[in-house]
Motif scaffolding. Sequence first.
Motif, PDB file in Angstrom:
ATOM      1  N   GLY A  56       0.520 -25.821   4.628  1.00 50.24           N
ATOM      2  CA  GLY A  56       1.405 -24.606   4.391  1.00 50.24           C
ATOM      3  C   GLY A  56       2.877 -25.035   4.618  1.00 50.24           C
ATOM      4  O   GLY A  56       3.264 -26.116   5.393  1.00 50.24           O
ATOM      5  N   PRO A  57       3.553 -24.265   4.447  1.00 51.61           N
ATOM      6  CA  PRO A  57       5.017 -24.336   4.800  1.00 51.61           C
ATOM      7  C   PRO A  57       5.435 -24.430   6.206  1.00 51.61           C
ATOM      8  O   PRO A  57       4.587 -23.908   7.127  1.00 51.61           O
ATOM      9  CB  PRO A  57       5.688 -23.109   4.179  1.00 51.61           C
ATOM     10  N   PRO A  58       6.361 -25.361   6.776  1.00 52.92           N
ATOM     11  CA  PRO A  58       6.762 -25.482   8.160  1.00 52.92           C
ATOM     12  C   PRO A  58       7.193 -24.056   8.342  1.00 52.92           C
ATOM     13  O   PRO A  58       7.967 -23.378   7.727  1.00 52.92           O
ATOM     14  CB  PRO A  58       7.868 -26.457   8.014  1.00 52.92           C
ATOM     15  N   LYS A  59       6.739 -23.919   9.749  1.00 54.70           N
ATOM     16  CA  LYS A  59       7.439 -22.388  10.686  1.00 54.70           C
ATOM     17  C   LYS A  59       8.015 -22.875  12.082  1.00 54.70           C
ATOM     18  O   LYS A  59       7.613 -24.044  12.422  1.00 54.70           O
ATOM     19  CB  LYS A  59       6.175 -21.745  11.044  1.00 54.70           C
ATOM     20  N   GLY A  60       8.949 -22.218  12.307  1.00 55.68           N
ATOM     21  CA  GLY A  60       9.677 -22.491  13.370  1.00 55.68           C
ATOM     22  C   GLY A  60       9.119 -21.241  14.532  1.00 55.68           C
ATOM     23  O   GLY A  60       8.548 -20.366  14.302  1.00 55.68           O
ATOM     24  N   LYS A  61       9.477 -21.525  15.762  1.00 59.36           N
ATOM     25  CA  LYS A  61       9.328 -20.891  17.080  1.00 59.36           C
ATOM     26  C   LYS A  61      10.188 -19.571  16.771  1.00 59.36           C
ATOM     27  O   LYS A  61      11.421 -19.483  16.643  1.00 59.36           O
ATOM     28  CB  LYS A  61       9.297 -21.571  18.207  1.00 59.36           C
ATOM     29  N   ALA A  62       9.486 -18.432  16.545  1.00 52.81           N
ATOM     30  CA  ALA A  62      10.182 -16.986  16.638  1.00 52.81           C
ATOM     31  C   ALA A  62      10.756 -16.556  17.895  1.00 52.81           C
ATOM     32  O   ALA A  62       9.828 -17.022  18.965  1.00 52.81           O
ATOM     33  CB  ALA A  62       9.484 -16.064  15.806  1.00 52.81           C
ATOM     34  N   ARG A  63      12.046 -16.165  18.102  1.00 53.51           N
ATOM     35  CA  ARG A  63      12.267 -15.467  19.498  1.00 53.51           C
ATOM     36  C   ARG A  63      11.283 -14.609  19.689  1.00 53.51           C
ATOM     37  O   ARG A  63      10.768 -13.575  19.130  1.00 53.51           O
ATOM     38  CB  ARG A  63      13.546 -14.948  19.364  1.00 53.51           C
ATOM     39  N   PRO A  64      11.067 -14.415  21.278  1.00 56.76           N
ATOM     40  CA  PRO A  64      10.199 -13.288  21.540  1.00 56.76           C
ATOM     41  C   PRO A  64      10.895 -12.006  21.225  1.00 56.76           C
ATOM     42  O   PRO A  64      12.099 -11.656  21.416  1.00 56.76           O
ATOM     43  CB  PRO A  64      10.292 -13.407  23.223  1.00 56.76           C
ATOM     44  N   LYS A  65       9.931 -10.779  20.965  1.00 58.03           N
ATOM     45  CA  LYS A  65      10.455  -9.469  20.732  1.00 58.03           C
ATOM     46  C   LYS A  65      10.396  -8.556  22.097  1.00 58.03           C
ATOM     47  O   LYS A  65       9.533  -8.771  22.784  1.00 58.03           O
ATOM     48  CB  LYS A  65       9.799  -8.877  19.664  1.00 58.03           C
ATOM     49  N   VAL A  66      11.211  -7.951  22.131  1.00 59.93           N
ATOM     50  CA  VAL A  66      11.457  -6.672  23.127  1.00 59.93           C
ATOM     51  C   VAL A  66      11.250  -5.420  22.848  1.00 59.93           C
ATOM     52  O   VAL A  66      12.093  -4.994  21.779  1.00 59.93           O
ATOM     53  CB  VAL A  66      12.759  -7.024  24.080  1.00 59.93           C
ATOM     54  N   THR A  67      10.456  -4.521  23.389  1.00 58.65           N
ATOM     55  CA  THR A  67      10.245  -3.019  22.806  1.00 58.65           C
ATOM     56  C   THR A  67      10.583  -2.217  24.330  1.00 58.65           C
ATOM     57  O   THR A  67      10.364  -3.047  25.540  1.00 58.65           O
ATOM     58  CB  THR A  67       9.049  -2.769  22.338  1.00 58.65           C
ATOM     59  N   ARG A  68      10.699  -1.219  24.087  1.00 62.46           N
ATOM     60  CA  ARG A  68      10.720  -0.193  25.348  1.00 62.46           C
ATOM     61  C   ARG A  68       9.606   0.505  25.324  1.00 62.46           C
ATOM     62  O   ARG A  68       8.921   1.078  24.454  1.00 62.46           O
ATOM     63  CB  ARG A  68      12.108   0.794  25.058  1.00 62.46           C
TER      64      ARG A  68
ATOM     65  N   ILE B 241       9.049  -4.293  27.435  1.00 58.35           N
ATOM     66  CA  ILE B 241       7.918  -5.211  27.326  1.00 58.35           C
ATOM     67  C   ILE B 241       8.414  -6.455  26.243  1.00 58.35           C
ATOM     68  O   ILE B 241       8.778  -6.156  25.165  1.00 58.35           O
ATOM     69  CB  ILE B 241       6.956  -4.146  26.499  1.00 58.35           C
ATOM     70  N   THR B 242       7.965  -7.634  26.673  1.00 61.80           N
ATOM     71  CA  THR B 242       8.407  -8.817  25.901  1.00 61.80           C
ATOM     72  C   THR B 242       7.172  -9.183  25.410  1.00 61.80           C
ATOM     73  O   THR B 242       5.944  -9.461  26.204  1.00 61.80           O
ATOM     74  CB  THR B 242       9.013  -9.818  26.566  1.00 61.80           C
ATOM     75  N   TYR B 243       6.993  -9.606  24.048  1.00 61.99           N
ATOM     76  CA  TYR B 243       5.680 -10.089  23.283  1.00 61.99           C
ATOM     77  C   TYR B 243       6.213 -11.235  22.398  1.00 61.99           C
ATOM     78  O   TYR B 243       7.219 -11.232  21.665  1.00 61.99           O
ATOM     79  CB  TYR B 243       5.091  -9.062  22.791  1.00 61.99           C
ATOM     80  N   THR B 244       5.108 -12.273  21.929  1.00 57.14           N
ATOM     81  CA  THR B 244       5.332 -13.107  20.940  1.00 57.14           C
ATOM     82  C   THR B 244       4.863 -12.636  19.726  1.00 57.14           C
ATOM     83  O   THR B 244       4.075 -11.926  19.294  1.00 57.14           O
ATOM     84  CB  THR B 244       4.616 -14.185  21.133  1.00 57.14           C
ATOM     85  N   PRO B 245       5.789 -12.872  18.708  1.00 55.09           N
ATOM     86  CA  PRO B 245       5.476 -12.292  17.300  1.00 55.09           C
ATOM     87  C   PRO B 245       3.949 -12.686  16.910  1.00 55.09           C
ATOM     88  O   PRO B 245       3.647 -13.877  17.107  1.00 55.09           O
ATOM     89  CB  PRO B 245       6.594 -12.838  16.086  1.00 55.09           C
ATOM     90  N   ASP B 246       3.227 -11.987  16.135  1.00 52.51           N
ATOM     91  CA  ASP B 246       2.044 -12.499  15.606  1.00 52.51           C
ATOM     92  C   ASP B 246       1.970 -13.577  14.818  1.00 52.51           C
ATOM     93  O   ASP B 246       1.158 -14.497  14.868  1.00 52.51           O
ATOM     94  CB  ASP B 246       1.477 -11.158  14.669  1.00 52.51           C
ATOM     95  N   ALA B 247       3.103 -13.830  13.651  1.00 51.51           N
ATOM     96  CA  ALA B 247       3.152 -14.892  12.870  1.00 51.51           C
ATOM     97  C   ALA B 247       3.327 -16.079  13.819  1.00 51.51           C
ATOM     98  O   ALA B 247       2.605 -17.327  13.371  1.00 51.51           O
ATOM     99  CB  ALA B 247       4.246 -14.761  12.031  1.00 51.51           C
ATOM    100  N   THR B 248       4.040 -16.121  15.022  1.00 49.01           N
ATOM    101  CA  THR B 248       3.939 -17.316  15.670  1.00 49.01           C
ATOM    102  C   THR B 248       2.692 -17.641  16.574  1.00 49.01           C
ATOM    103  O   THR B 248       2.313 -18.628  16.690  1.00 49.01           O
ATOM    104  CB  THR B 248       5.249 -17.177  16.822  1.00 49.01           C
ATOM    105  N   VAL B 249       2.189 -16.366  16.899  1.00 48.02           N
ATOM    106  CA  VAL B 249       0.898 -16.758  17.597  1.00 48.02           C
ATOM    107  C   VAL B 249      -0.178 -17.356  16.643  1.00 48.02           C
ATOM    108  O   VAL B 249      -0.975 -18.353  17.042  1.00 48.02           O
ATOM    109  CB  VAL B 249       0.180 -15.321  18.352  1.00 48.02           C
ATOM    110  N   ALA B 250      -0.130 -16.766  15.467  1.00 44.65           N
ATOM    111  CA  ALA B 250      -1.139 -17.387  14.427  1.00 44.65           C
ATOM    112  C   ALA B 250      -0.982 -19.043  14.105  1.00 44.65           C
ATOM    113  O   ALA B 250      -1.807 -19.660  13.947  1.00 44.65           O
ATOM    114  CB  ALA B 250      -1.216 -16.682  13.305  1.00 44.65           C
TER     115      ALA B 250
END
Length: 139
Positions: free
Chosen positions: A9-21, A28-37
């Motif tokens: 598949g196409p190359p992917k890069g590490k996405a920045r962590p997401k922050v929600t309130r 709350i900081t979490y890693t995006p689902d696409a990066t985890v997959a």
Amino acid sequence: MMIKFTIPGPPKGKARPKVTRAKNGASITYTPDATVAYEELVRSRYITASNGVKFLGDTPLKMIIEAVFPIPKSKSNRIKSEMLAGWIVPTKKPDCDNIIKIICDALNGIAYGDDAQIVDVSIRKIYGSEPRVEVRICG
């Protein structure tokens, strides 16, 4: 020893962590689902290719990465042939450093104890008819 594997598949890069309130105002900081997959795909491809071999201890490692990007369908046949010949290379995202980061982070604890063992990295971005990322780890 060298272990080589391919991530389809196409190359992917590490996405920045997401922050929600949260409702209480905490962040709350979490890693995006696409990066985890994608990290899971990298790990599974390494495990299959290596039969579970892990570079031990303080073994210095070299990593060679070739990121093969898909050729856009909208390009003319002349441009497509120049892309395949390597005369035109991808200058688009993901950046080289983010491609390296997602692969190195995914393999922490799987291919090696810590990515601090990697002392030499080379990466190349090219166009190809089959998008993928080729990884070689030498120890």
